[in-house]
Design a protein around this motif. Structure first.
Motif, short mmCIF file in Angstrom:
data_model
loop_
_atom_site.label_atom_id
_atom_site.label_comp_id
_atom_site.label_asym_id
_atom_site.label_seq_id
_atom_site.Cartn_x
_atom_site.Cartn_y
_atom_site.Cartn_z
N PHE A 116 -2.86 -1.42 -6.54
CA PHE A 116 -1.46 -1.38 -6.99
C PHE A 116 -1.01 -2.80 -7.24
N ASN A 117 -0.74 -3.08 -8.51
CA ASN A 117 -0.31 -4.42 -8.94
C ASN A 117 -1.20 -5.52 -8.37
N GLY A 118 -2.51 -5.31 -8.51
CA GLY A 118 -3.47 -6.33 -8.12
C GLY A 118 -3.90 -6.29 -6.66
N GLU A 119 -3.28 -5.46 -5.86
CA GLU A 119 -3.61 -5.39 -4.44
C GLU A 119 -4.47 -4.16 -4.16
N LYS A 120 -5.63 -4.37 -3.58
CA LYS A 120 -6.56 -3.27 -3.33
C LYS A 120 -6.06 -2.39 -2.19
N TYR A 121 -6.19 -1.07 -2.41
CA TYR A 121 -5.83 -0.10 -1.38
C TYR A 121 -7.07 0.52 -0.72
N PHE A 122 -7.96 1.12 -1.52
CA PHE A 122 -9.16 1.75 -0.94
C PHE A 122 -10.19 1.99 -2.03
N ASP A 123 -11.42 2.27 -1.61
CA ASP A 123 -12.47 2.68 -2.54
C ASP A 123 -12.37 4.17 -2.79
N VAL A 124 -12.63 4.59 -4.02
CA VAL A 124 -12.54 6.01 -4.37
C VAL A 124 -13.53 6.84 -3.55
N THR A 125 -14.64 6.26 -3.18
CA THR A 125 -15.64 6.98 -2.38
C THR A 125 -15.10 7.35 -1.00
N GLU A 126 -14.01 6.73 -0.58
CA GLU A 126 -13.42 7.04 0.72
C GLU A 126 -12.57 8.32 0.69
N LEU A 127 -12.26 8.81 -0.50
CA LEU A 127 -11.46 10.03 -0.61
C LEU A 127 -12.24 11.23 -0.07
N VAL A 153 -0.25 6.39 -4.73
CA VAL A 153 -0.25 4.95 -4.46
C VAL A 153 0.91 4.28 -5.20
N ALA A 154 1.16 4.71 -6.44
CA ALA A 154 2.28 4.14 -7.20
C ALA A 154 3.61 4.40 -6.50
N VAL A 155 3.82 5.61 -6.02
CA VAL A 155 5.06 5.94 -5.31
C VAL A 155 5.16 5.14 -4.01
N ALA A 156 4.06 5.07 -3.27
CA ALA A 156 4.05 4.31 -2.02
C ALA A 156 4.36 2.85 -2.27
N GLY A 157 3.81 2.30 -3.36
CA GLY A 157 4.08 0.91 -3.71
C GLY A 157 5.54 0.67 -4.03
N ILE A 158 6.12 1.59 -4.78
CA ILE A 158 7.55 1.48 -5.12
C ILE A 158 8.41 1.53 -3.87
N LEU A 159 8.07 2.43 -2.95
CA LEU A 159 8.86 2.59 -1.72
C LEU A 159 8.57 1.52 -0.68
N GLY A 160 7.56 0.70 -0.94
CA GLY A 160 7.22 -0.36 0.01
C GLY A 160 6.59 0.15 1.28
N ASP A 213 3.70 1.01 4.07
CA ASP A 213 2.58 0.24 4.62
C ASP A 213 1.28 0.61 3.90
N LYS A 214 0.59 -0.41 3.40
CA LYS A 214 -0.61 -0.19 2.59
C LYS A 214 -1.73 0.48 3.40
N LYS A 215 -1.94 0.04 4.63
CA LYS A 215 -3.03 0.58 5.44
C LYS A 215 -2.77 2.04 5.78
N ILE A 216 -1.55 2.35 6.21
CA ILE A 216 -1.21 3.73 6.56
C ILE A 216 -1.29 4.63 5.33
N THR A 217 -0.80 4.14 4.20
CA THR A 217 -0.86 4.89 2.95
C THR A 217 -2.31 5.22 2.59
N SER A 218 -3.16 4.21 2.64
CA SER A 218 -4.57 4.39 2.29
C SER A 218 -5.26 5.39 3.21
N GLN A 219 -5.00 5.26 4.50
CA GLN A 219 -5.63 6.17 5.47
C GLN A 219 -5.18 7.62 5.24
#
Length: 450
Positions: free
Chosen positions: A257-268, A283-290, A292-298
Motif C-alpha cells: 500500500f503506497n510503497g509499504e509492504k504488507y504481506f506475501d500473497v503465498t501467506e493467504l 488493504v486499501a481500506v485499511a490504509g485509508i483508515l490508518g 495497524d499494518k501488522k494486525i491488518t496483514s495477519q
C-alpha cells in the motif's frame, strides 16, 4: 421522519422486508405488508407481524393499499418496474428499500462495498480486519444480515461494512459512506436491468453522494470501474494486481500500500487471483483508515473465506467436491474454474439471468475443467452456447440432484467436482445458500469404496 404520521407499505417478506416491518412497527408506524409468494415461512412471518399490528394485504387489495399508503418499502427481490412500485411512482410517492430506510438513521462510519463479484468476501474480510484492530464493526447488507437490524446499536465510534447489490441500489439514495469500494463490473442480472448501461449506472450510484472528504476504492484493472473515478468528487484510491498505482497493488509476489509492504500473497489462506483482488481492496481500506499494518496483514492472511464460495466440502474416493454455489454469473464461475488445481468436472445451470454463456464455455477451455454437466431451467440456452463455443465435453440433464449424481459417477480419483452454476438458484431453490446446502447433503451421503 415522524413514524406515527406515516403509512408504510412493505412489499416482500424476505429477511430485509421482515426487518423493515419490525423496525417501523416498533416506532409506531402504520404498516401494511404484502408478499406474492405463498409459503409456510412467509405466512408465518406475516402472521407474527400481524400480531404486532401490521395489516396484511392480499393481492386483490394491493391497489387500494397503494392509494392509502405514503411510502413503499420495496424488497430487493422485486424489480423497480413491477406494477406495485409503478403505481406508487405514478402517485408521486416515495419508494425506498431496507438499506435506504437504515441509511437515514445510520451514525456509524460506513464502508460500502459493491461489484459483480467479491462483495461478500471483501465485506467479511474487512469486518474481521476491523474487529482484529479492536474496533466495533458489523458486516451487514446484502450478505443476509440487514443493516436496519443494526442501525440503532451502532454509534459514531463504530463501523458498518455494508454489502450493496445492484437490486438495492435501485432504491438507495441517502447512503453516504466514508469509503465506497467497487470490486468489479461484469455482465450480470441483465434479465432485470435490461442492458449493461443500466447495470453500470446502478453500480456507479454508490459513489454519487461522496464528497471531497471521502474515498472511492476502485479496481484499476477493471476498465469500467477505473472510469468511475470520473464520476465522483471523492479521493480515488485504486487497487491492482497488474500495475503499481496510488493505493494497494501486487508486485513481486507481495501486496503493498503506497510503497509499504504488507504481506506475501503465498501467506493467504484462501487461493485464487480473485481472492488476491479482495485482499487488495481490504488493504486499501485499511490504509485509508490508518489501521495497524501488522494486525491488518495477519487478519487478511488468516481469513478462511465465506460459505458457498469455492469451499471444499469433502474428499471421498479420491474426488474433491467443491461448493461454489455463490458463483451465480459467468465471471464468478470462470474465476472458480481457474482456481482449480486438478482436472475438474463443473456443474452449470439454474435460472437464467440474461447472461451470454458463450464466453463462459470459451473461457472454460483454458481452465482445468474437463467436463461440464449442464442442468436446470436454462440448460438448453447453455447447451447452445457450449456448441457455439466449440466446447464438446458436456452432459445434459434437467434436475440438480441428477447432475450431482452424474458428476459422482464420471469423476475419477485425483479430480474435482465443482458446483459453480453461473446462474441463479431460483428455478429450484430459494437462494444460493439452499442450493449449496443441497449439494453438501448429497456429497456427505456418498459412500467410500475400498
Amino acid at each position: 421522519m415522524y413514524f406515527k404520521s406515516q403509512k408504510f407499505f412493505v412489499a416482500g417478506m424476505s429477511v430485509s422486508g421482515e426487518s423493515s416491518a419490525r423496525f417501523l412497527l416498533e416506532r409506531g408506524a402504520d404498516v401494511y405488508i404484502y408478499d406474492d409468494v405463498v409459503s409456510d415461512k412467509v405466512q408465518a412471518v406475516m402472521a407474527e407481524l400481524s400480531g404486532l399490528g401490521a395489516h396484511i394485504v392480499t393481492a386483490d387489495k394491493c391497489e387500494a393499499a397503494a392509494l392509502r399508503c405514503d411510502i413503499l418499502v420495496l424488497s430487493p427481490g422485486i424489480p423497480i418496474d413491477n406494477a406495485l412500485p409503478v403505481a406508487f411512482r405514478k402517485q408521486g410517492k416515495a419508494i425506498i428499500g431496507e438499506e435506504e430506510l437504515a441509511a437515514m438513521f445510520l451514525r456509524a462510519t460506513a464502508v460500502a462495498v459493491t461489484g459483480t463479484n467479491g462483495k461478500t468476501t471483501t465485506v467479511t474480510m474487512l469486518n474481521e480486519v476491523l474487529n482484529a484492530t479492536g474496533a466495533h464493526c458489523v458486516a451487514c447488507g446484502n450478505n443476509g444480515h440487514p443493516l436496519i437490524e443494526e442501525v440503532e446499536d451502532l454509534t459514531f465510534n463504530d463501523y458498518a461494512v455494508i454489502e450493496v447489490s445492484s437490486f438495492q441500489l435501485e432504491t438507495l439514495s441517502s447512503l453516504r459512506p466514508h469509503i465506497a469500494v467497487v470490486t468489479n463490473v461484469t455482465e450480470d442480472h441483465l434479465n432485470r436491468h435490461y442492458n449493461m448501461e443500466n447495470y453500470i449506472f446502478l453500480k456507479s450510484k454508490i459513489l454519487k453522494n461522496l464528497r471531497e472528504s471521502e474515498y472511492a476504492v476502485l479496481n484499476y484493472d477493471d476498465p469500467i470501474v477505473r472510469e468511475f473515478a470520473n464520476r465522483t468528487k471523492a479521493k480515488v484510491v485504486y487497487f491492482s494486481m497488474q500495475t503499481r498505482i496510488n493505493g494497494a497493488y501486487y508486485e513481486n509476489g507481495s501486496v503493498y500500500f503506497n510503497g509499504e509492504k504488507y504481506f506475501d500473497v503465498t501467506e493467504l489462506t484462501i487461493n485464487g487471483v480473485h481472492n488476491a483482488y479482495n485482499a487488495l481492496a481490504c488493504v486499501a481500506v485499511a490504509g485509508i483508515l490508518g489501521l495497524d499494518k501488522k494486525i491488518t496483514s495477519q487478519a487478511i492472511c488468516a481469513f478462511k473465506g465465506v460459505k458457498h464460495r469455492i469451499q471444499i466440502v469433502r474428499e471421498v474416493n479420491g474426488v474433491t467436491y467443491v461448493d461454489d454455489s455463490k458463483g451465480t454469473n459467468v465471471d464468478a464461475a470462470l474465476k472458480a474454474a481457474q482456481s482449480m488445481a486438478n482436472p475438474t468436472i463443473i456443474l452449470l445451470g439454474g435460472k437464467d439471468k440474461g447472461d451470454d454463456y458463450v464466453p463462459l464455455f470459451e473461457g472454460l477451455s483454458a481452465t482445468p475443467v474437463v467436463h461440464a454437466i449442464i442442468y436446470g431451467e436454462n440448460r438448453f440456452k447453455m447447451l447452445n452456447a457450449a456448441i457455439k463455443a466449440g466446447f464438446v465435453g458436456f452432459s445434459l440433464c434437467s434436475e440438480f440432484n441428477t447432475a450431482v449424481k452424474i458428476a459422482q459417477f464420471i469423476a475419477k480419483p485425483g479430480q474435482c467436482v465443482l458446483l459453480s452454476p453461473a446462474s441463479s438458484s431460483f428455478d429450484s431453490f430459494l437462494n444460493y445458500e439452499e442450493r449449496g446446502d443441497a449439494f453438501r447433503e448429497i456429497v456427505e451421503k456418498i459412500n467410500e469404496t475400498f
